[in-house]
Design an enzyme around this catalytic site. Structure first.
Site, PDB file in Angstrom:
ATOM      1  N   LYS A 175       0.879  13.626   5.400  1.00  0.00           N
ATOM      2  CA  LYS A 175       0.158  12.905   6.454  1.00  0.00           C
ATOM      3  C   LYS A 175      -0.222  13.822   7.616  1.00  0.00           C
ATOM      4  O   LYS A 175       0.338  14.899   7.794  1.00  0.00           O
ATOM      5  CB  LYS A 175       0.972  11.692   6.918  1.00  0.00           C
ATOM      6  CG  LYS A 175       0.870  10.557   5.865  1.00  0.00           C
ATOM      7  CD  LYS A 175       1.519   9.270   6.272  1.00  0.00           C
ATOM      8  CE  LYS A 175       1.291   8.229   5.159  1.00  0.00           C
ATOM      9  NZ  LYS A 175       2.113   7.027   5.335  1.00  0.00           N
ATOM     10  N   ARG A 180       8.273   7.908  -0.461  1.00  0.00           N
ATOM     11  CA  ARG A 180       6.999   7.793  -1.182  1.00  0.00           C
ATOM     12  C   ARG A 180       6.268   9.115  -1.039  1.00  0.00           C
ATOM     13  O   ARG A 180       5.891   9.499   0.072  1.00  0.00           O
ATOM     14  CB  ARG A 180       6.196   6.637  -0.571  1.00  0.00           C
ATOM     15  CG  ARG A 180       4.837   6.393  -1.198  1.00  0.00           C
ATOM     16  CD  ARG A 180       4.146   5.226  -0.506  1.00  0.00           C
ATOM     17  NE  ARG A 180       2.849   4.960  -1.072  1.00  0.00           N
ATOM     18  CZ  ARG A 180       1.733   5.605  -0.744  1.00  0.00           C
ATOM     19  NH1 ARG A 180       1.769   6.561   0.167  1.00  0.00           N
ATOM     20  NH2 ARG A 180       0.597   5.300  -1.322  1.00  0.00           N
TER      21      ARG A 180
HETATM   22  C1  8Y7 Z   1       2.289   4.362   2.936  1.00  0.00           C
HETATM   23  C2  8Y7 Z   1       2.004   3.375   1.983  1.00  0.00           C
HETATM   24  C3  8Y7 Z   1       0.239   4.625   2.304  1.00  0.00           C
HETATM   25  C4  8Y7 Z   1       3.586   4.372   3.519  1.00  0.00           C
HETATM   26  C5  8Y7 Z   1       4.103   2.457   2.119  1.00  0.00           C
HETATM   27  C6  8Y7 Z   1      -1.037   7.772   2.376  1.00  0.00           C
HETATM   28  C7  8Y7 Z   1       0.018   2.728   0.640  1.00  0.00           C
HETATM   29  C8  8Y7 Z   1      -1.580   6.604   3.077  1.00  0.00           C
HETATM   30  N1  8Y7 Z   1       1.183   5.144   3.108  1.00  0.00           N
HETATM   31  N2  8Y7 Z   1       2.887   2.434   1.568  1.00  0.00           N
HETATM   32  N3  8Y7 Z   1       0.717   3.554   1.595  1.00  0.00           N
HETATM   33  N4  8Y7 Z   1       4.457   3.397   3.068  1.00  0.00           N
HETATM   34  N5  8Y7 Z   1       5.021   1.552   1.765  1.00  0.00           N
HETATM   35  O1  8Y7 Z   1      -1.136   8.858   2.990  1.00  0.00           O
HETATM   36  O2  8Y7 Z   1       3.939   5.163   4.394  1.00  0.00           O
HETATM   37  O3  8Y7 Z   1      -0.543   7.728   1.257  1.00  0.00           O
HETATM   38  S1  8Y7 Z   1      -1.416   5.127   2.129  1.00  0.00           S
END
Ligand code: 8Y7
Length: 267
Positions: free
Chosen positions: A212, A247
């Site tokens: 990020k 994640r």
């Molecule tokens: C997150 C996410 C994204 C996160 C959860 C990216 C879909 C942006 N970020 N879901 N999603 N937590 N639970 O950089 O931080 O992957 S999208």
């Protein structure tokens, strides 16, 4: 879900979006996407998170039909090939429902069950739900995020959503402070530093700092692909501060780092 406390659960990211900022739409074709998911499983992913609408800052929503066209072929193929649980990253109840029907096991809702339709779907499928905190909407969320106290404000949101979820019979709840979702660099750092304060709510915590922009702000890079080391530092910090699940895009590298962090934690 089976979350052991002595090993970090790793969620591998599978973006099936033409505009995903980290993957550049690499996995736009279903067979390639499945191949990438299986590689992440081999590398140690415990969950595969499939998303068909980018929620990166500034991104535009896609319609339901387009999102279904992107994610369904991948889910349908992937459930035939692995027992690793699939989570569906969507805030649209119809997409969630179709994905869960096709065999996805977990609901990853970046809008944190603020849509009653989503609560209804989660109740119907009795699936674990990730309640993520976001301020405003992806299109505008990074404009000027403001909090009275970022930790307290997120905690208040969690408490409110937990009450709604429990009232609807949802029992498996995972909380996620939503790194980068309506947060400044300072907000993201405080969240990672004070993550343990969310553990007292009594639910497993998920954190998603992978590649990020706050990492780029610290290390001076411009491209998400240059953020692996910062990602590793973030997931290890999150783990030491109480995260149960991370994640990530880079499953192999993060797994190796977390194996060391896990060993230190249980020693
Ligand atoms: C997150 C996410 C994204 C996160 C959860 C990216 C879909 C942006 N970020 N879901 N999603 N937590 N639970 O950089 O931080 O992957 S999208």
């Amino acid at each position: 879900m089976n979350l052991t406390t002595d090993k970090t659960t790793i969620m591998g990211i599978l973006n099936v979006t033409p505009d995903s900022f980290s993957d550049g739409g690499e996995f736009n074709n279903p067979d390639q996407a499945v191949e990438h998911a299986l590689r992440m499983v081999e590398e140690g992913a415990d969950i595969i998170d499939i998303g068909g609408e980018s929620t990166k800052p500034g991104s535009e929503p896609v319609n339901e039909k387009e999102e279904l066209n992107r994610v369904m072929p991948v889910i349908e193929r992937l459930v035939q090939k692995t027992d690793v649980p699939i989570s569906i990253d969507t805030y649209k109840p119809a997409v969630a429902e179709a994905a869960l029907k096709a065999g996805a096991k977990i609901l990853n809702d970046v809008t944190g069950l603020t849509n009653p339709g989503m609560i209804a779907v989660a109740t119907k499928f009795k699936c674990p739900v990730i309640i993520m905190h976001m301020q405003a909407k992806p299109k505008t969320m990074q404009a000027e995020p403001q909090y009275k106290d970022v930790i307290n404000d997120i905690k208040t949101f969690f408490k409110k959503q937990i009450i709604k979820a429990k009232a609807a019979g949802i029992t498996e709840i995972i909380l996620d402070p939503g790194i980068g979702f309506g947060k400044t660099l300072e907000h993201n750092l405080i969240i990672l530093k004070r993550l343990h304060e969310f553990t007292y709510l009594g639910y497993p915590l998920l954190v998603g700092p992978s590649r990020k922009s706050f990492i780029g702000k610290l290390t001076g890079d411009t491209l998400p692909n240059d953020r692996l080391e910062g990602t590793i530092a973030s997931v290890v910090t999150a783990r030491l501060h109480g995260a149960a699940i991370v994640r990530v895009h880079d499953v192999l590298a993060c797994r190796r780092a977390l194996q060391v962090a896990d060993a230190i934690l249980i020693s």
